[in-house]
Design an enzyme around this catalytic site. Structure first.
Site, PDB file in Angstrom:
ATOM      1  N   PRO A   2       0.828  -1.204   0.000  1.00  0.00           N
ATOM      2  CA  PRO A   2       0.000   0.000   0.000  1.00  0.00           C
ATOM      3  C   PRO A   2       0.866   1.259   0.000  1.00  0.00           C
ATOM      4  O   PRO A   2       1.925   1.301   0.626  1.00  0.00           O
ATOM      5  CB  PRO A   2      -0.798  -0.130   1.305  1.00  0.00           C
ATOM      6  CG  PRO A   2      -0.811  -1.588   1.605  1.00  0.00           C
ATOM      7  CD  PRO A   2       0.506  -2.109   1.113  1.00  0.00           C
ATOM      8  N   GLU A   3       0.388   2.277  -0.704  1.00  0.00           N
ATOM      9  CA  GLU A   3       1.149   3.519  -0.792  1.00  0.00           C
ATOM     10  C   GLU A   3       0.616   4.531   0.227  1.00  0.00           C
ATOM     11  O   GLU A   3      -0.373   4.288   0.914  1.00  0.00           O
ATOM     12  CB  GLU A   3       1.102   4.044  -2.228  1.00  0.00           C
ATOM     13  CG  GLU A   3       1.548   2.963  -3.204  1.00  0.00           C
ATOM     14  CD  GLU A   3       1.923   3.455  -4.589  1.00  0.00           C
ATOM     15  OE1 GLU A   3       2.132   4.662  -4.767  1.00  0.00           O
ATOM     16  OE2 GLU A   3       2.028   2.611  -5.493  1.00  0.00           O
ATOM     17  N   LYS A  50       4.086   5.015   5.035  1.00  0.00           N
ATOM     18  CA  LYS A  50       3.430   3.711   4.978  1.00  0.00           C
ATOM     19  C   LYS A  50       3.295   3.078   6.364  1.00  0.00           C
ATOM     20  O   LYS A  50       2.955   1.905   6.484  1.00  0.00           O
ATOM     21  CB  LYS A  50       4.207   2.801   4.032  1.00  0.00           C
ATOM     22  CG  LYS A  50       4.302   3.367   2.610  1.00  0.00           C
ATOM     23  CD  LYS A  50       5.106   2.483   1.686  1.00  0.00           C
ATOM     24  CE  LYS A  50       5.254   3.118   0.300  1.00  0.00           C
ATOM     25  NZ  LYS A  50       5.999   2.247  -0.634  1.00  0.00           N
ATOM     26  N   ASN A 171       5.092   2.336  -6.028  1.00  0.00           N
ATOM     27  CA  ASN A 171       5.378   2.093  -7.435  1.00  0.00           C
ATOM     28  C   ASN A 171       4.346   2.708  -8.376  1.00  0.00           C
ATOM     29  O   ASN A 171       4.676   3.120  -9.487  1.00  0.00           O
ATOM     30  CB  ASN A 171       5.500   0.580  -7.689  1.00  0.00           C
ATOM     31  CG  ASN A 171       6.546   0.274  -8.726  1.00  0.00           C
ATOM     32  OD1 ASN A 171       7.505   1.029  -8.895  1.00  0.00           O
ATOM     33  ND2 ASN A 171       6.381  -0.821  -9.438  1.00  0.00           N
ATOM     34  N   ARG A 258      12.229  -2.077  -9.469  1.00  0.00           N
ATOM     35  CA  ARG A 258      10.856  -2.535  -9.348  1.00  0.00           C
ATOM     36  C   ARG A 258      10.225  -2.635 -10.731  1.00  0.00           C
ATOM     37  O   ARG A 258      10.779  -2.170 -11.730  1.00  0.00           O
ATOM     38  CB  ARG A 258      10.063  -1.536  -8.495  1.00  0.00           C
ATOM     39  CG  ARG A 258      10.642  -1.301  -7.105  1.00  0.00           C
ATOM     40  CD  ARG A 258      10.303  -2.402  -6.149  1.00  0.00           C
ATOM     41  NE  ARG A 258       8.872  -2.521  -5.996  1.00  0.00           N
ATOM     42  CZ  ARG A 258       8.141  -1.756  -5.173  1.00  0.00           C
ATOM     43  NH1 ARG A 258       8.725  -0.819  -4.446  1.00  0.00           N
ATOM     44  NH2 ARG A 258       6.834  -1.923  -5.080  1.00  0.00           N
TER      45      ARG A 258
END
Length: 268
Positions: A2-3, A50, A171, A258
């Site tokens: 989760p961002e 986060k 991401n 990533r």
């Protein structure tokens, strides 16, 4: 994972506990197996990138519950006196039953109880949070910009993902911001107008967490599958120029590399 905007909204949901009193706590992690928060008053939950910091007054003692979802963690909130189905409770790492709602941490990889005075031991290494509503936005942007510019040779995407430099970007945001600013993912920081990029990031993330708003969207189109310009759209045409989007997979166990998507024409 989760961002920052997702964690911010989750903290808002956990706000339903603020002001309630813990009736029963059940820590299902070895480190805190004997901990008991019964009688503690929930002071509130603060997001830090986060990370989540839930603070308590326990008979005059200031305590903080530090949780981090990483890839699989989840907070579930149910009504007073209720519980999740038995088949889900095997994943519970913490149960907080209060005079209001009950909060259950499922598959939570990080569950730490510590004195509030020691919070910096778990989050003090982190950079400025783009969603920090206790500081002026310009101040947060300036600090994040300076942190990023201090690593001029570093690739844009890896720098933006480094939570020690700036907090909350994951991401999705990193890929979308690179597109929106017209930079290839591996562009060195020295070749980027970092201030403009960070200002855009702060504005976009703050828009995403507006109550009742559309949530995370960069295209302005909230229809299913239309929210993002490049993220997750391997081989599809660019929404701006029609060029086939390119994709580079992540390198296992390498946080610097990533999954990455970009348009070879719009990003230079």
């Amino acid at each position: 994972m989760p961002e920052g905007d997702t964690i911010y909204r989750l903290a808002r949901r956990l706000g339903v506990l603020t002001g309630t009193q813990v009736q029963r706590s059940d820590f299902r992690v070895p480190r805190h197996a004997t901990a008991d928060l019964s009688g503690a008053t929930v002071l509130g939950t603060t997001p830090r990138g986060k990370h989540l910091l839930t603070r308590f007054d326990h008979a005059g003692q200031a305590l903080t519950l530090h949780t981090h979802l990483r890839m699989d963690g989840e907070w579930s909130i149910v009504g007073a006196g209720k519980m999740l189905p038995r088949r889900l409770m095997g994943d519970a790492r913490l149960v907080l039953a209060t005079t209001g709602a009950t909060a259950i941490a499922l598959r939570m990889p990080v569950v730490e109880l510590l004195p509030t005075s020691a919070e910096e031991a778990v989050v003090g290494h982190l950079g400025p949070d783009l969603l920090d509503d206790t500081r002026p936005v310009a101040e947060v942007v300036a600090e994040a910009t300076a942190n990023l510019e201090s690593q001029p040779d570093r690739a844009l995407v890896s720098a933006l993902l480094d939570q020690r430099l700036v907090l909350g970007l994951g991401n999705v945001w990193v890929n979308e911001l690179s597109f929106l600013r017209g930079h290839l993912p591996l562009t060195p920081i020295s070749e980027v107008d970092v201030g403009a990029l960070v200002r855009l990031a702060a504005r976009a993330m703050r828009f995403a967490v507006q109550p009742g708003g559309p949530g995370r969207v960069t295209t302005g189109n909230t229809r299913p599958g239309q929210r993002y310009y490049v993220y997750g759209r391997t081989g599809e045409p660019c929404r701006r120029c029609g060029t086939k989007l390119e994709f580079s997979p992540e390198v296992p166990n390498d946080p610097e590399v990533r999954h990455t998507w970009w348009c070879p024409r719009c990003q230079v």
